[in-house]
Design a protein around this motif. Structure first.
Motif, PDB file in Angstrom:
ATOM      1  N   SER A 291      49.490   9.787  44.562  1.00 31.84           N
ATOM      2  CA  SER A 291      50.386   8.690  44.150  1.00 31.84           C
ATOM      3  C   SER A 291      49.708   7.325  44.136  1.00 31.84           C
ATOM      4  CB  SER A 291      51.644   8.617  45.028  1.00 31.84           C
ATOM      5  OG  SER A 291      52.332   9.856  45.023  1.00 31.84           O
ATOM      6  N   THR A 292      48.382   7.293  44.144  1.00 29.80           N
ATOM      7  CA  THR A 292      47.665   6.025  44.086  1.00 29.80           C
ATOM      8  C   THR A 292      46.725   5.992  42.889  1.00 29.80           C
ATOM      9  OG1 THR A 292      45.763   6.740  45.413  1.00 29.80           O
ATOM     10  CG2 THR A 292      47.677   5.875  46.599  1.00 29.80           C
ATOM     11  N   ALA A 293      46.377   4.779  42.484  1.00 30.40           N
ATOM     12  CA  ALA A 293      45.368   4.557  41.451  1.00 30.40           C
ATOM     13  C   ALA A 293      44.439   3.457  41.937  1.00 30.40           C
ATOM     14  CB  ALA A 293      46.017   4.178  40.134  1.00 30.40           C
ATOM     15  N   LYS A 294      43.207   3.465  41.434  1.00 29.85           N
ATOM     16  CA  LYS A 294      42.217   2.474  41.839  1.00 29.85           C
ATOM     17  C   LYS A 294      41.556   1.876  40.604  1.00 29.85           C
ATOM     18  CE  LYS A 294      41.031   5.135  46.031  1.00 29.85           C
ATOM     19  NZ  LYS A 294      41.440   4.212  47.108  1.00 29.85           N
ATOM     20  N   LYS A 306      43.856  -3.967  45.876  1.00 28.04           N
ATOM     21  CA  LYS A 306      44.319  -2.818  46.648  1.00 28.04           C
ATOM     22  C   LYS A 306      44.692  -1.673  45.718  1.00 28.04           C
ATOM     23  CE  LYS A 306      46.142  -5.704  50.405  1.00 28.04           C
ATOM     24  NZ  LYS A 306      47.357  -6.053  51.205  1.00 28.04           N
ATOM     25  N   ASP A 307      44.954  -0.516  46.321  1.00 25.93           N
ATOM     26  CA  ASP A 307      45.396   0.630  45.530  1.00 25.93           C
ATOM     27  C   ASP A 307      46.698   0.290  44.797  1.00 25.93           C
ATOM     28  OD1 ASP A 307      43.290   1.993  46.571  1.00 25.93           O
ATOM     29  OD2 ASP A 307      44.478   3.371  47.806  1.00 25.93           O
ATOM     30  N   LEU A 308      46.824   0.798  43.569  1.00 29.78           N
ATOM     31  CA  LEU A 308      48.076   0.693  42.820  1.00 29.78           C
ATOM     32  C   LEU A 308      48.927   1.887  43.214  1.00 29.78           C
ATOM     33  CD1 LEU A 308      46.553  -0.120  39.301  1.00 29.78           C
ATOM     34  CD2 LEU A 308      46.924  -1.660  41.251  1.00 29.78           C
ATOM     35  N   SER A 342      43.568  -8.156  39.670  1.00 24.44           N
ATOM     36  CA  SER A 342      44.199  -8.502  40.947  1.00 24.44           C
ATOM     37  C   SER A 342      45.036  -7.365  41.514  1.00 24.44           C
ATOM     38  CB  SER A 342      45.077  -9.742  40.771  1.00 24.44           C
ATOM     39  OG  SER A 342      46.244  -9.433  39.997  1.00 24.44           O
ATOM     40  N   GLY A 343      45.486  -6.446  40.649  1.00 29.03           N
ATOM     41  CA  GLY A 343      46.342  -5.362  41.104  1.00 29.03           C
ATOM     42  C   GLY A 343      47.785  -5.765  41.318  1.00 29.03           C
TER      43      GLY A 343
END
Length: 456
Positions: A291-294, A306-308, A342-343
């Motif tokens: 469940s994360t994106a980088k 940070k992680d999305l 920036s995320g």
């Protein structure tokens, strides 16, 4: 009128209102008095194209001169309904598994659960060549060469890649395969000289397209390769794996061994579904089943921001054409547009009725199209988060969205076994159209409503 022959329109049910377009290509039919539905057929009355709905009972209707709008007179309103289909939906006999558009915007390729890949004319929706048959029932992916003359396709669990001549439908005799290594992903290099394949047995291979031979040594991972990508300048290769690693390989100065530019480039906690380059080749985006994106800067090898995060699994992500934004879609039924560096969220999360299965930036990155499992494609203004067009409909969930390189049309693929073309001729086609409300004294009061896109 040219031949005097009588057309048989038995396929069209009895109608309260039926009108021809002036160009003679379409028939619009209102089934009964007071109906809110408009059924659209081709001029022969053979092919049912689709149904449009308005909010009030229809009194009368007519086509615009160019047949791209229908003027609908309801009990209280005169409405402009756009989006007359140019052609019947592109149909398979099984579920669509992939959709691609070639770089010159002429052809659309689809892959399906029916043994076939198909190539369609993007302007007419007609098949360019006979269906491309595979031994495997699942044809899992298709990709065009940069010149648009070749198409690669792969059957699920197959260790072979098929290369087809787009204009003739003939298959090339070259064998780009390693026996026993099932192919998970494949694509052409930007120059068209190479094909890269990722396999479930730890390795990726780069092949000489013209010679059918291996061009580089294997690119190794410690587990199955989930995706492979060339950078847009052809200097780098990006691979991801089930072990959660993303690696960047420098092949520009190859002299015997490809170099790992940054070892273990990015590490996720779980399987990486895919990793992609930004259009300007400066950023890498990867997303995982955790469940994360980088997002990583290619020059420094460091993660940006940070992680999305989503609350559910991320199904995919796309960069805007200027590489400044990323849109992610998920099984938490939301879509979010992020600032790539920036995320921080730029738009959303926008909640939908069901899972979101695809996204595409439109109108010079000012709007976002979203494919939803509720059977609709929605278009949002990124600056406001508001829906700017009525939903573009399929009968079942929409899982694929591809925007043409020229930005003028969008292709959606659905579980209803069809792919549809939605035309955006220019940014002006996303502007507002006026409609007239009929006052009690019979005078028109003008009011703005959004125009629908022309469909196919």
């Amino acid at each position: 009128f040219a031949t005097g022959a009588r057309r048989n329109l038995d396929n069209i049910p009895k109608a309260a209102i039926a009108v021809y377009s002036k160009c003679g290509n379409y028939i619009a039919n209102v089934p009964f008095n007071g109906s809110v539905a408009i059924d659209i057929y081709d001029a022969e009355g053979v092919n049912y194209l689709e149904r449009r709905l308005v909010k009030e009972g229809i009194v009368n209707l007519s086509f615009s001169d160019d047949a791209q709008k229908i003027y609908v007179h309801t009990r209280n309103m005169l409405r402009t309904v756009g989006g007359v289909p140019k052609f019947v939906s592109m149909r398979h006999l099984g579920q669509l598994l992939d959709v691609k558009i070639n770089k010159d915007n002429k052809y659309i390729a689809t892959a399906s659960f029916d043994h076939f890949a198909r190539i369609w004319d993007a302007a007419t929706g007609k098949p360019v060549v006979p269906p491309l048959r595979h031994n495997e029932k699942h044809v899992s992916l298709v990709n065009f060469s940069p010149c648009g003359n070749w198409l690669i396709s792969v059957g699920r669990d197959s260790d072979k890649i098929n290369v087809w001549d787009v204009k003739t439908g003939s298959k090339l005799p070259m064998d780009f395969s390693v026996p026993g290594e099932k192919i998970t992903s494949a694509e052409f290099s930007p120059c068209g000289k190479y094909i890269i394949t990722g396999t479930h047995l730890l390795s990726s291979y780069i092949w000489n397209f013209n010679e059918g031979t291996q061009a580089f040594p294997e690119l190794f991972h410690s587990s199955s390769v989930t995706s492979v990508k060339f950078s847009n300048d052809g200097k780098y290769v990006l691979t991801s794996s089930r072990a959660g690693y993303v690696r960047l390989w420098d092949i520009s100065g190859w002299n015997g061994e490809p170099k790992v530019k940054v070892s273990a480039l990015m590490r996720h906690k779980a399987q990486v579904r895919e990793a992609i380059f930004s259009p300007d080749n400066k950023l890498i985006f990867s997303y995982s089943v955790d469940s994360t994106a980088k997002v990583m800067d290619v020059a420094t090898g460091k993660q940006l921001g940070k992680d999305l995060r989503h609350k559910g699994q991320i199904f995919g992500g796309v960069f805007s054409s200027n590489s400044r934004m990323i849109a992610t879609f998920s099984n938490d039924s939301t879509v979010v547009v992020w600032d790539a560096r920036s995320g921080k969220p730029v738009m959303g999360p926008l909640k939908h009725k069901w899972f979101t299965g695809g996204a595409a930036f439109l109108d010079n990155d000012r709007k976002l199209a979203v494919a939803c499992w509720d059977g609709n494609v929605y278009v949002y203004d990124i600056s406001t988060g508001e829906m700017v067009l009525p939903a573009m409909k399929h009968k079942k969930r929409v899982q694929h969205l591809e925007v043409a390189p020229n930005g003028k049309f969008l292709v959606s693929g659905s579980l209803d076994l069809t792919a549809k073309v939605w035309n955006f001729i220019s940014p002006d086609s996303l502007l507002k159209e006026t409609t007239a409300a009929i006052s009690k004294r019979g005078r028109a009061v003008r009011r703005a409503l959004p125009i629908w896109p022309r469909r196919g």
